[in-house]
Scaffold this motif. Structure first.
Motif, PDB file in Angstrom:
ATOM      1  N   PRO A 157       0.796  -1.241   0.000  1.00  0.00           N
ATOM      2  CA  PRO A 157       0.000   0.000   0.000  1.00  0.00           C
ATOM      3  C   PRO A 157       0.824   1.284   0.000  1.00  0.00           C
ATOM      4  O   PRO A 157       0.353   2.306  -0.489  1.00  0.00           O
ATOM      5  CB  PRO A 157      -0.836  -0.112   1.277  1.00  0.00           C
ATOM      6  N   HIS A 158       2.049   1.258   0.535  1.00  0.00           N
ATOM      7  CA  HIS A 158       2.811   2.494   0.684  1.00  0.00           C
ATOM      8  C   HIS A 158       3.778   2.763  -0.457  1.00  0.00           C
ATOM      9  O   HIS A 158       4.534   3.735  -0.412  1.00  0.00           O
ATOM     10  CB  HIS A 158       3.583   2.479   2.015  1.00  0.00           C
ATOM     11  N   LEU A 159       3.768   1.914  -1.478  1.00  0.00           N
ATOM     12  CA  LEU A 159       4.590   2.160  -2.662  1.00  0.00           C
ATOM     13  C   LEU A 159       3.736   2.841  -3.725  1.00  0.00           C
ATOM     14  O   LEU A 159       2.530   2.586  -3.826  1.00  0.00           O
ATOM     15  CB  LEU A 159       5.156   0.854  -3.220  1.00  0.00           C
ATOM     16  N   THR A 160       4.352   3.684  -4.533  1.00  0.00           N
ATOM     17  CA  THR A 160       3.628   4.299  -5.642  1.00  0.00           C
ATOM     18  C   THR A 160       3.507   3.286  -6.781  1.00  0.00           C
ATOM     19  O   THR A 160       4.131   2.221  -6.758  1.00  0.00           O
ATOM     20  CB  THR A 160       4.357   5.552  -6.147  1.00  0.00           C
ATOM     21  N   VAL A 161       2.710   3.643  -7.786  1.00  0.00           N
ATOM     22  CA  VAL A 161       2.528   2.767  -8.953  1.00  0.00           C
ATOM     23  C   VAL A 161       3.878   2.500  -9.625  1.00  0.00           C
ATOM     24  O   VAL A 161       4.226   1.349  -9.933  1.00  0.00           O
ATOM     25  CB  VAL A 161       1.536   3.406  -9.946  1.00  0.00           C
ATOM     26  N   THR A 162       4.647   3.553  -9.853  1.00  0.00           N
ATOM     27  CA  THR A 162       5.939   3.399 -10.521  1.00  0.00           C
ATOM     28  C   THR A 162       6.900   2.574  -9.679  1.00  0.00           C
ATOM     29  O   THR A 162       7.605   1.697 -10.203  1.00  0.00           O
ATOM     30  CB  THR A 162       6.555   4.782 -10.814  1.00  0.00           C
ATOM     31  N   GLU A 163       6.941   2.830  -8.369  1.00  0.00           N
ATOM     32  CA  GLU A 163       7.833   2.058  -7.496  1.00  0.00           C
ATOM     33  C   GLU A 163       7.456   0.586  -7.499  1.00  0.00           C
ATOM     34  O   GLU A 163       8.334  -0.290  -7.554  1.00  0.00           O
ATOM     35  CB  GLU A 163       7.770   2.616  -6.072  1.00  0.00           C
ATOM     36  N   THR A 164       6.160   0.296  -7.456  1.00  0.00           N
ATOM     37  CA  THR A 164       5.700  -1.093  -7.475  1.00  0.00           C
ATOM     38  C   THR A 164       6.189  -1.808  -8.726  1.00  0.00           C
ATOM     39  O   THR A 164       6.732  -2.922  -8.663  1.00  0.00           O
ATOM     40  CB  THR A 164       4.162  -1.142  -7.406  1.00  0.00           C
ATOM     41  N   LEU A 165       5.996  -1.170  -9.880  1.00  0.00           N
ATOM     42  CA  LEU A 165       6.396  -1.798 -11.140  1.00  0.00           C
ATOM     43  C   LEU A 165       7.916  -1.861 -11.280  1.00  0.00           C
ATOM     44  O   LEU A 165       8.456  -2.840 -11.818  1.00  0.00           O
ATOM     45  CB  LEU A 165       5.787  -1.031 -12.316  1.00  0.00           C
ATOM     46  N   LEU A 166       8.611  -0.846 -10.788  1.00  0.00           N
ATOM     47  CA  LEU A 166      10.060  -0.816 -10.938  1.00  0.00           C
ATOM     48  C   LEU A 166      10.725  -1.885 -10.073  1.00  0.00           C
ATOM     49  O   LEU A 166      11.656  -2.565 -10.521  1.00  0.00           O
ATOM     50  CB  LEU A 166      10.598   0.573 -10.581  1.00  0.00           C
ATOM     51  N   PHE A 167      10.263  -2.057  -8.847  1.00  0.00           N
ATOM     52  CA  PHE A 167      10.831  -3.118  -8.014  1.00  0.00           C
ATOM     53  C   PHE A 167      10.554  -4.493  -8.626  1.00  0.00           C
ATOM     54  O   PHE A 167      11.401  -5.388  -8.571  1.00  0.00           O
ATOM     55  CB  PHE A 167      10.261  -3.040  -6.600  1.00  0.00           C
ATOM     56  N   THR A 168       9.365  -4.668  -9.202  1.00  0.00           N
ATOM     57  CA  THR A 168       9.050  -5.922  -9.883  1.00  0.00           C
ATOM     58  C   THR A 168       9.991  -6.139 -11.062  1.00  0.00           C
ATOM     59  O   THR A 168      10.498  -7.255 -11.280  1.00  0.00           O
ATOM     60  CB  THR A 168       7.588  -5.922 -10.365  1.00  0.00           C
ATOM     61  N   ALA A 169      10.231  -5.086 -11.835  1.00  0.00           N
ATOM     62  CA  ALA A 169      11.139  -5.186 -12.983  1.00  0.00           C
ATOM     63  C   ALA A 169      12.551  -5.548 -12.537  1.00  0.00           C
ATOM     64  O   ALA A 169      13.226  -6.374 -13.168  1.00  0.00           O
ATOM     65  CB  ALA A 169      11.154  -3.866 -13.752  1.00  0.00           C
ATOM     66  N   MET A 170      13.003  -4.960 -11.440  1.00  0.00           N
ATOM     67  CA  MET A 170      14.360  -5.225 -10.958  1.00  0.00           C
ATOM     68  C   MET A 170      14.525  -6.667 -10.494  1.00  0.00           C
ATOM     69  O   MET A 170      15.625  -7.226 -10.537  1.00  0.00           O
ATOM     70  CB  MET A 170      14.694  -4.262  -9.816  1.00  0.00           C
ATOM     71  N   LEU A 171      13.420  -7.304 -10.059  1.00  0.00           N
ATOM     72  CA  LEU A 171      13.492  -8.680  -9.577  1.00  0.00           C
ATOM     73  C   LEU A 171      13.231  -9.710 -10.674  1.00  0.00           C
ATOM     74  O   LEU A 171      13.754 -10.823 -10.610  1.00  0.00           O
ATOM     75  CB  LEU A 171      12.484  -8.887  -8.440  1.00  0.00           C
ATOM     76  N   ARG A 172      12.424  -9.336 -11.684  1.00  0.00           N
ATOM     77  CA  ARG A 172      11.987 -10.334 -12.663  1.00  0.00           C
ATOM     78  C   ARG A 172      12.665 -10.225 -14.018  1.00  0.00           C
ATOM     79  O   ARG A 172      12.661 -11.198 -14.777  1.00  0.00           O
ATOM     80  CB  ARG A 172      10.465 -10.249 -12.856  1.00  0.00           C
TER      81      ARG A 172
END
Length: 613
Positions: free
Chosen positions: A116-131
């Motif tokens: 809940p406390h991550l922004t849309v961009t942060e959510t997608l960027l962390f996913t990109a960095m892991l996947r």
């Protein structure tokens, strides 16, 4: 955090080679899939009963049926995520499920499991960095996220927090698009979605399905479950699988479904949404023109309708479908072997660890520096400091009580906070581990180590306030050793809380067990009961509060210290009953026992997380 927030526009050359690489087309086939679960009393229930079908690249297959018909179970099986007694054959380009297929598969769950406390961009960027693979640079991944944000129409809310029950954030439709975006980052060849329109209004639902249809038109194989599609949504489907109580009653083009049911005697004169008619049939309710003679058969009617539908499916559709599937080459390997294949990771352990620590700090910075928590700890420290204000050395009982209070408060407070850690993250852990985002060891260490600076700040402030206000030994070395013992106790208590939470994975059960444990440790901590009966004496050696209390006493006093036990008369501190009952010796051994507890509890927590599926 610079790695996440630095959004310099990169050179597109390398990125285009990733984005413009043609999709690896996947033809998904499932043949005679049967799934049973065990019930109480050694009984078994069949959830899926011989479901068969095929979906090709560029097609959107919708699985329809009433609640409990087996749609989500079938979708989970197609995603290689179903454990249990599964038989039949599921193949991807005539091969069983394996690591390479998993990396090309996107799976969107019904519930939007997001921080809940991550922004849309942060959510997608962390996913990109892991996947995304390490062959792509950080800047490439940032640019790729920007493209996915634009593709899904999330540009307006890209810097807005996701939000949750207590945090205002983006809308339900935007959350669903973020969930789809997380899977789109890997440019999947196979996309599976579970109820993507659940809880959305008709206009938002159509937008979501339009996005999904556009992804299918791009050459992807897309399968979705859907409960009650509107007429506009239904006409977007290429193929439909209709399930009724686990049995299949239709497979084929969505456009010809009504013609098929009309041909076997189920028709209606009323122009309605085709999906409504299909769902009525799946519930055993015949259309108006076919049920005139069955008005009195309220109990047997639905069962008879289902039996006729299953029989007609076997006769008219299944035989032809099996012939079509037999024309294609089948994989020789079965489902069991496919799950045993080794999984390869596209990022290193160290990379996963660093990214998870960054994400954890960003997500939990609001919780760690919660004003209520800070007020709670500081106010208790100040009030306790006032009550024990410069306690005279002659009041040995009060000073010992203060040391025991240190061990009690910082033996219980971090434990109760840690109990919630893994139960609250259970859904996120299942979702991300199922997608192969990271190793469990990298998650566990990042989750437990990343919080330490934040978790140790409050006990540091507490110790600094109460120690000097309470008038304990004014020696810097003694203060530092006492502070280190308190921090060590915090880590041990936190470890026990993590273990309890990981084993039970239920907040209510975990807090109940934690409260019982802490009360027992409190009583057996060496202060309240100084002569424990021999048959239960072992209990105090399990209490880390006992070891913390003993260590604090040993740091504050030694065998030669004296105190004024009455006017002008001095006695040995070691002879005071509360001190004598625990002793002032064997401190290295006590420290070693606490170290074993720290390692043991965390190891148990790690093993317990392996069971989470």
């Amino acid at each position: 955090m610079e790695e996440v927030t630095n959004r310099v526009k990169p050179d597109d050359g390398h990125l285009k080679s990733f984005l413009q690489t043609p999709l690896h087309p996947i033809t998904l086939k499932f043949e005679e899939v049967v799934y049973t679960v065990k019930l109480k009393g050694a009984r078994e229930k069949t959830i899926l009963n011989g479901v068969t079908g095929m979906v090709c690249p560029g097609e959107l297959l919708a699985m329809l049926g009433p609640s409990g018909s087996g749609k989500t179970t079938l979708l989970t099986a197609l995603g290689g995520r179903l454990a249990g007694k599964l038989s039949g054959k599921i193949t991807y380009n005539n091969k069983p499920f394996c690591g390479s297929i998993k990396r090309r598969t996107g799976f969107v769950t019904q519930d939007d499991v997001l921080y809940p406390h991550l922004t849309v961009t942060e959510t997608l960027l962390f996913t990109a960095m892991l996947r995304l693979p390490t062959t792509l640079s950080q800047q490439d991944k940032v640019n790729h996220v920007d493209r996915v944000v634009a593709e899904l129409g999330l540009t307006k809310c890209q810097n807005t927090m996701i939000g949750g029950p207590l945090v205002r954030g983006i809308s339900g439709g935007e959350k669903k698009r973020v969930s789809i975006g997380q899977e789109m980052l890997i440019n999947p060849s196979l996309l599976l979605l579970d109820e993507p329109t659940s809880g959305l209004d008709s206009t938002t639902a159509q937008r979501i399905l339009s996005t999904i249809k556009r992804l299918a038109n791009g050459g992807r194989t897309v399968v979705t479950t859907i409960h009650q599609p509107s007429s506009r949504i239904y006409h977007m489907f290429d193929k439909v699988v209709l399930l009724s109580e686990g049995s299949q009653i239709y497979y084929g083009p969505a456009s010809t479904a009504l013609e098929y049911f009309y041909s076997i005697g189920f028709s209606t004169l009323v122009t309605v949404n085709p999906a409504d008619i299909l769902l009525d049939l799946a519930n055993g309710i015949s259309p108006d023109s076919a049920q005139d003679d069955e008005q009195g058969e309220d109990l047997e009617g639905p069962k008879a309708v289902r039996q006729k539908l299953v029989s007609c499916y076997d006769t008219h559709i299944l035989t032809r479908l099996k012939t079509d599937l037999c024309d294609l080459n089948h994989a020789k390997e079965g489902l069991t072997r496919s799950r045993a294949q080794s999984e390869q990771w596209c990022t290193s352990w160290w990379h996963q660890f660093k990214v998870l620590i960054q994400r954890g700090i960003k997500e939990r910075r609001f919780e760690a520096f919660n004003k209520l928590r800070i007020f709670q700890v500081i106010s208790v420290a100040i009030l306790a400091g006032l009550l024990w204000w410069h306690t005279p050395t002659s009041h040995l009982g009060d000073r010992i009580a203060m040391l025991f209070f240190f061990s009690v408060f910082w033996g219980f407070y971090p434990l109760y906070n840690a109990v919630f850690t893994f139960p609250q993250e259970r859904r996120m852990l299942i979702k991300e581990r199922s997608s192969g985002m990271y190793r469990l060891s990298s998650y566990f260490l990042a989750r437990t180590i990343g919080d330490l600076p934040l978790e140790l700040a409050l006990p540091t402030a507490f110790t600094f306030i109460l120690y000097w206000m309470g008038g304990l030994k004014p020696d810097p070395a003694t203060f530092i050793l006492s502070w280190l013992v308190v921090l060590f106790t915090v880590l041990v208590a936190q470890s026990l809380g993590l273990a309890i939470g990981a084993i039970l994975m239920d907040v209510k059960q975990a807090t109940t067990l934690a409260s019982v444990t802490t009360l027992v440790f409190l009583i057996a901590g060496g202060y309240y009961i100084q002569q424990i009966p021999p048959f239960i004496l072992w209990l105090k050696y399990l209490s880390y509060s006992y070891y913390c209390y003993k260590l604090l006493l040993g740091i504050q006093y030694d065998e030669k210290d004296l105190y004024e036990c009455s006017n002008g008369i001095y006695c040995k501190v070691a002879d005071f009953q509360a001190v004598k009952s625990v002793g002032l010796d064997n401190l290295p051994m006590d420290l070693s026992v606490m170290a074993l507890m720290l390692i043991g509890y965390r190891f148990v927590a790690y093993l317990a997380l392996h069971r989470v599926r």
